[in-house]
Design a protein around this motif. Structure first.
Motif, PDB file in Angstrom:
ATOM      1  N   MET A 275       1.002  -1.025  -0.025  1.00  0.00           N
ATOM      2  CA  MET A 275      -0.169   0.298   0.007  1.00  0.00           C
ATOM      3  C   MET A 275       1.294   1.512   0.230  1.00  0.00           C
ATOM      4  SD  MET A 275      -3.301   0.834   2.856  1.00  0.00           S
ATOM      5  CE  MET A 275      -2.020   2.043   3.671  1.00  0.00           C
ATOM      6  N   PHE A 276       1.197   1.726   1.278  1.00  0.00           N
ATOM      7  CA  PHE A 276       2.661   2.920   0.913  1.00  0.00           C
ATOM      8  C   PHE A 276       3.497   3.281   0.065  1.00  0.00           C
ATOM      9  CE2 PHE A 276       1.690   2.556   5.800  1.00  0.00           C
ATOM     10  CZ  PHE A 276       1.479   3.685   5.668  1.00  0.00           C
ATOM     11  N   GLU A 277       4.031   2.203  -0.477  1.00  0.00           N
ATOM     12  CA  GLU A 277       4.810   1.513  -1.745  1.00  0.00           C
ATOM     13  C   GLU A 277       4.128   2.280  -2.802  1.00  0.00           C
ATOM     14  OE1 GLU A 277       6.698  -2.054  -3.124  1.00  0.00           O
ATOM     15  OE2 GLU A 277       8.641  -0.654  -3.706  1.00  0.00           O
ATOM     16  N   GLU A 278       2.994   1.527  -3.112  1.00  0.00           N
ATOM     17  CA  GLU A 278       2.099   1.964  -4.409  1.00  0.00           C
ATOM     18  C   GLU A 278       1.395   3.584  -4.065  1.00  0.00           C
ATOM     19  OE1 GLU A 278       0.635   1.070  -7.296  1.00  0.00           O
ATOM     20  OE2 GLU A 278       2.077  -1.415  -6.665  1.00  0.00           O
ATOM     21  N   ILE A 279       1.161   4.068  -2.884  1.00  0.00           N
ATOM     22  CA  ILE A 279       1.015   5.225  -2.645  1.00  0.00           C
ATOM     23  C   ILE A 279       1.504   6.204  -3.608  1.00  0.00           C
ATOM     24  CG2 ILE A 279       0.357   6.793  -1.313  1.00  0.00           C
ATOM     25  CD1 ILE A 279      -1.479   5.252   0.090  1.00  0.00           C
ATOM     26  N   ARG A 280       3.734   5.795  -3.019  1.00  0.00           N
ATOM     27  CA  ARG A 280       4.177   6.513  -3.659  1.00  0.00           C
ATOM     28  C   ARG A 280       4.746   7.234  -4.558  1.00  0.00           C
ATOM     29  NH1 ARG A 280       9.561   7.601   0.331  1.00  0.00           N
ATOM     30  NH2 ARG A 280       8.591   6.956   2.091  1.00  0.00           N
ATOM     31  N   GLU A 281       4.024   5.405  -5.548  1.00  0.00           N
ATOM     32  CA  GLU A 281       4.764   5.614  -6.903  1.00  0.00           C
ATOM     33  C   GLU A 281       3.731   6.383  -7.449  1.00  0.00           C
ATOM     34  OE1 GLU A 281       7.473   4.566  -8.336  1.00  0.00           O
ATOM     35  OE2 GLU A 281       8.050   4.633  -6.400  1.00  0.00           O
ATOM     36  N   LEU A 282       2.648   6.035  -7.332  1.00  0.00           N
ATOM     37  CA  LEU A 282       1.159   6.593  -7.826  1.00  0.00           C
ATOM     38  C   LEU A 282       1.052   8.591  -8.260  1.00  0.00           C
ATOM     39  CD1 LEU A 282      -1.638   4.534  -6.837  1.00  0.00           C
ATOM     40  CD2 LEU A 282      -0.913   4.251  -9.334  1.00  0.00           C
ATOM     41  N   ASP A 283       1.680   8.344  -6.924  1.00  0.00           N
ATOM     42  CA  ASP A 283       1.824   9.969  -6.077  1.00  0.00           C
ATOM     43  C   ASP A 283       2.810  10.573  -7.461  1.00  0.00           C
ATOM     44  OD1 ASP A 283       1.316  12.660  -4.631  1.00  0.00           O
ATOM     45  OD2 ASP A 283       2.655  12.023  -4.201  1.00  0.00           O
ATOM     46  N   LYS A 284       3.646   9.882  -8.129  1.00  0.00           N
ATOM     47  CA  LYS A 284       4.862  10.704  -8.812  1.00  0.00           C
ATOM     48  C   LYS A 284       4.465  10.964 -10.292  1.00  0.00           C
ATOM     49  CE  LYS A 284       8.865   8.621  -6.938  1.00  0.00           C
ATOM     50  NZ  LYS A 284       9.564   7.813  -6.255  1.00  0.00           N
ATOM     51  N   VAL A 285       2.930  10.126 -10.191  1.00  0.00           N
ATOM     52  CA  VAL A 285       2.672  10.053 -11.936  1.00  0.00           C
ATOM     53  C   VAL A 285       2.025  10.266 -12.520  1.00  0.00           C
ATOM     54  CG1 VAL A 285       4.612   8.529 -12.588  1.00  0.00           C
ATOM     55  CG2 VAL A 285       2.400   7.678 -11.639  1.00  0.00           C
ATOM     56  N   ASN A 286       0.301  10.966 -10.877  1.00  0.00           N
ATOM     57  CA  ASN A 286      -0.481  11.385 -10.822  1.00  0.00           C
ATOM     58  C   ASN A 286      -0.781  12.375 -10.659  1.00  0.00           C
ATOM     59  OD1 ASN A 286      -2.240   9.198 -12.507  1.00  0.00           O
ATOM     60  ND2 ASN A 286      -0.807   8.005 -11.238  1.00  0.00           N
ATOM     61  N   ASP A 287      -2.289  12.984 -10.657  1.00  0.00           N
ATOM     62  CA  ASP A 287      -2.358  14.412 -10.539  1.00  0.00           C
ATOM     63  C   ASP A 287      -3.556  13.869  -8.969  1.00  0.00           C
ATOM     64  OD1 ASP A 287      -1.878  15.616 -12.624  1.00  0.00           O
ATOM     65  OD2 ASP A 287      -3.141  15.474 -14.097  1.00  0.00           O
ATOM     66  N   ILE A 288      -3.724  12.646  -9.339  1.00  0.00           N
ATOM     67  CA  ILE A 288      -4.693  12.591  -8.164  1.00  0.00           C
ATOM     68  C   ILE A 288      -4.846  10.906  -7.906  1.00  0.00           C
ATOM     69  CG2 ILE A 288      -6.949  11.862  -9.125  1.00  0.00           C
ATOM     70  CD1 ILE A 288      -8.165  14.253  -7.640  1.00  0.00           C
ATOM     71  N   ILE A 289      -4.710  10.676  -6.639  1.00  0.00           N
ATOM     72  CA  ILE A 289      -5.148   8.470  -6.149  1.00  0.00           C
ATOM     73  C   ILE A 289      -6.492   8.278  -5.924  1.00  0.00           C
ATOM     74  CG2 ILE A 289      -3.836   7.310  -4.890  1.00  0.00           C
ATOM     75  CD1 ILE A 289      -1.149   9.480  -4.982  1.00  0.00           C
ATOM     76  N   VAL A 290      -7.033   7.812  -6.405  1.00  0.00           N
ATOM     77  CA  VAL A 290      -8.512   7.012  -6.344  1.00  0.00           C
ATOM     78  C   VAL A 290      -8.163   5.549  -5.778  1.00  0.00           C
ATOM     79  CG1 VAL A 290     -10.834   6.724  -6.487  1.00  0.00           C
ATOM     80  CG2 VAL A 290      -9.462   8.411  -7.185  1.00  0.00           C
ATOM     81  N   VAL A 291      -8.593   5.493  -5.046  1.00  0.00           N
ATOM     82  CA  VAL A 291      -8.600   4.327  -3.626  1.00  0.00           C
ATOM     83  C   VAL A 291      -9.623   3.625  -2.673  1.00  0.00           C
ATOM     84  CG1 VAL A 291      -7.360   3.194  -1.926  1.00  0.00           C
ATOM     85  CG2 VAL A 291      -6.136   5.084  -2.522  1.00  0.00           C
ATOM     86  N   GLU A 292      -9.769   1.806  -3.021  1.00  0.00           N
ATOM     87  CA  GLU A 292     -10.915   1.592  -3.331  1.00  0.00           C
ATOM     88  C   GLU A 292     -11.040   1.288  -2.144  1.00  0.00           C
ATOM     89  OE1 GLU A 292     -12.721  -2.544  -4.355  1.00  0.00           O
ATOM     90  OE2 GLU A 292     -10.450  -2.278  -4.479  1.00  0.00           O
ATOM     91  N   ALA A 293     -12.580   2.409  -0.457  1.00  0.00           N
ATOM     92  CA  ALA A 293     -11.927   1.467   0.466  1.00  0.00           C
ATOM     93  C   ALA A 293     -12.410   0.448   0.954  1.00  0.00           C
ATOM     94  CB  ALA A 293     -13.479   2.710   1.542  1.00  0.00           C
ATOM     95  N   THR A 294     -12.364  -0.340   2.078  1.00  0.00           N
ATOM     96  CA  THR A 294     -12.593  -1.620   2.891  1.00  0.00           C
ATOM     97  C   THR A 294     -13.056  -1.786   3.612  1.00  0.00           C
ATOM     98  OG1 THR A 294     -11.268  -3.813   3.097  1.00  0.00           O
ATOM     99  CG2 THR A 294     -10.057  -2.068   3.651  1.00  0.00           C
ATOM    100  N   LYS A 295     -13.639  -2.786   4.888  1.00  0.00           N
ATOM    101  CA  LYS A 295     -14.125  -3.089   5.948  1.00  0.00           C
ATOM    102  C   LYS A 295     -13.493  -2.743   6.751  1.00  0.00           C
ATOM    103  CE  LYS A 295     -17.959  -6.554   4.814  1.00  0.00           C
ATOM    104  NZ  LYS A 295     -17.091  -7.311   4.199  1.00  0.00           N
ATOM    105  N   GLU A 296     -14.059  -2.583   8.211  1.00  0.00           N
ATOM    106  CA  GLU A 296     -13.072  -1.952   8.448  1.00  0.00           C
ATOM    107  C   GLU A 296     -12.720  -2.861  10.014  1.00  0.00           C
ATOM    108  OE1 GLU A 296     -12.347   1.077   9.727  1.00  0.00           O
ATOM    109  OE2 GLU A 296     -13.296   2.265   8.578  1.00  0.00           O
ATOM    110  N   THR A 297     -13.234  -4.317   9.713  1.00  0.00           N
ATOM    111  CA  THR A 297     -12.557  -5.745  10.387  1.00  0.00           C
ATOM    112  C   THR A 297     -11.282  -6.112  10.265  1.00  0.00           C
ATOM    113  OG1 THR A 297     -14.206  -7.538   8.248  1.00  0.00           O
ATOM    114  CG2 THR A 297     -15.364  -6.034  10.503  1.00  0.00           C
TER     115      THR A 297
END
Ligand code: TXA
Ligand code: MG
Length: 316
Positions: A275-297
């Motif tokens: 997760m953290f790695e993907e966010i770092r990578e996506l942040d380098k090449v995009n204007d915006i990052i959209v992430v899918e939410a999941t259950k809180e369990t």
């Protein structure tokens, strides 16, 4: 100058000994743990610990975790309550940090003046061997304050090169999320969810409560000083979206001409790891990052907690 040592099975022993010399002489070493990389100094050396806050740009009122390699922690705490004994037997070494009343041996800056101390025993072999050799190590995550937690050696080098004495580079961390933090100072309260889940803890010690900051609630309590800071902030906007609305939201931003990076959950254990790695990578090449939410369990609780902190907007 930072010495970067690429650790392999072959040079592991020797690398750990050299890193332990740096720690023992009051220096800073970034090292891998099973959760994320840590930025370590001797936990009993106040001057060395003060360098951690400078290297990270970390606020002085955010306390550090003391990493140990022995289940006997009598020297560092006032007492070890029954619940702590049970959890230590079950989850150490591993990604569970316990907050207990501190003894006077722990320097003030480690706990940011609190009378409690956070302690954990890491499972990672390099971390474990380093602590065995150097003694207890105070370590926050080895990122610049406010950046996503470092889950691979590249992140550590990106953030910490020329800020620490040594980096032990050992590839990717297994868990990818910071340890679970549970306070046993009073009634058990979960301060940070992680790979050891609330459900797993409750199986051992019965029902526990959850700090309101975990769900994004207001933070005014001194119980959880780390929670008041915005964490893991990417440069660009990160939007957390209900899976049913994901395609629609992505479509809207694309219509506005924005380059959208999309992150979907899939296998949750794998997602936590990357997760953290993907966010770092996506942040380098995009204007915006959209992430899918999941259950809180289960592990979902930790993932949602981190994503909420990284997000600037939540669409439910
Ligand atoms: O997995 C981990 O825990 C990693 C690796 C390196 O071990 N470390 C880590 O450290 O995530 P850091 O400093 O990023 O997070 C420590 C958390 C913070 O939220 C801090 O506020 C909390 O633990 N903490 C530390 N001491 C505390 C105390 N005495 N009372 C309450 N919270 C405490
Ligand atoms: Mg951190």
């Amino acid at each position: 100058m930072t010495e970067i040592i690429k650790v392999s099975v072959k040079n592991r022993k020797e690398s750990v000994v050299r890193a332990s010399e740096v720690i023992k002489s009051g220096g800073l070493v970034a090292f891998p743990t099973e959760t994320i990389y840590g930025l370590g100094a001797s936990a009993l050396n106040e001057k060395a610990v003060s360098k951690i806050f400078i290297a990270k740009g970390r606020p002085q009122d955010n306390p550090l975790i003391v990493h140990v390699a022995d289940k006997n922690i009598d020297a560092y705490v006032k007492e070890v309550p029954e619940n702590a004994k049970k959890l230590i037997a079950k989850f150490w070494p591993g990604p569970l940090t316990l907050v207990l009343k501190k003894s006077s041996i722990i320097p003030k800056n480690v706990t940011a003046g609190l009378d409690s101390v956070a302690i954990r025993m890491p499972l990672n072999k390099i971390a474990f061997a380093l602590i065995k050799e150097a003694g207890p190590i105070a370590a926050p995550s080895a990122n610049l304050s406010g950046k996503p937690s470092p889950t691979s050696e590249e992140h550590v080098i990106e953030d910490m090169n020329n800020r620490v004495d040594m980096i032990l580079a050992a590839g990717h961390c297994d868990v990818g999320l910071e340890s679970t933090v549970l306070s046993l100072v009073d009634k058990p309260i979960l301060l940070r969810p992680g790979r050891v889940t609330k459900e797993q803890i409750e199986k051992v010690i019965g029902p526990i409560s959850v700090h309101s900051s975990i769900y994004g609630g207001e933070v005014d309590s001194a119980a959880s000083p780390g929670m008041k800071y915005r964490h893991y902030a990417p440069e660009h906007q990160l939007i957390l979206v209900n899976p049913e609305k994901l395609d629609e939201v992505v479509g809207e931003y694309e219509k506005q001409g924005k380059k959208v990076g999309v992150l979907k959950i899939g296998n949750i254990i794998h997602f936590a790891k990357i997760m953290f790695e993907e966010i770092r990578e996506l942040d380098k090449v995009n204007d915006i990052i959209v992430v899918e939410a999941t259950k809180e369990t289960g592990l979902g609780m930790a993932i949602m907690n981190r994503l909420r902190k990284a997000s600037s907007k939540i669409i439910e």
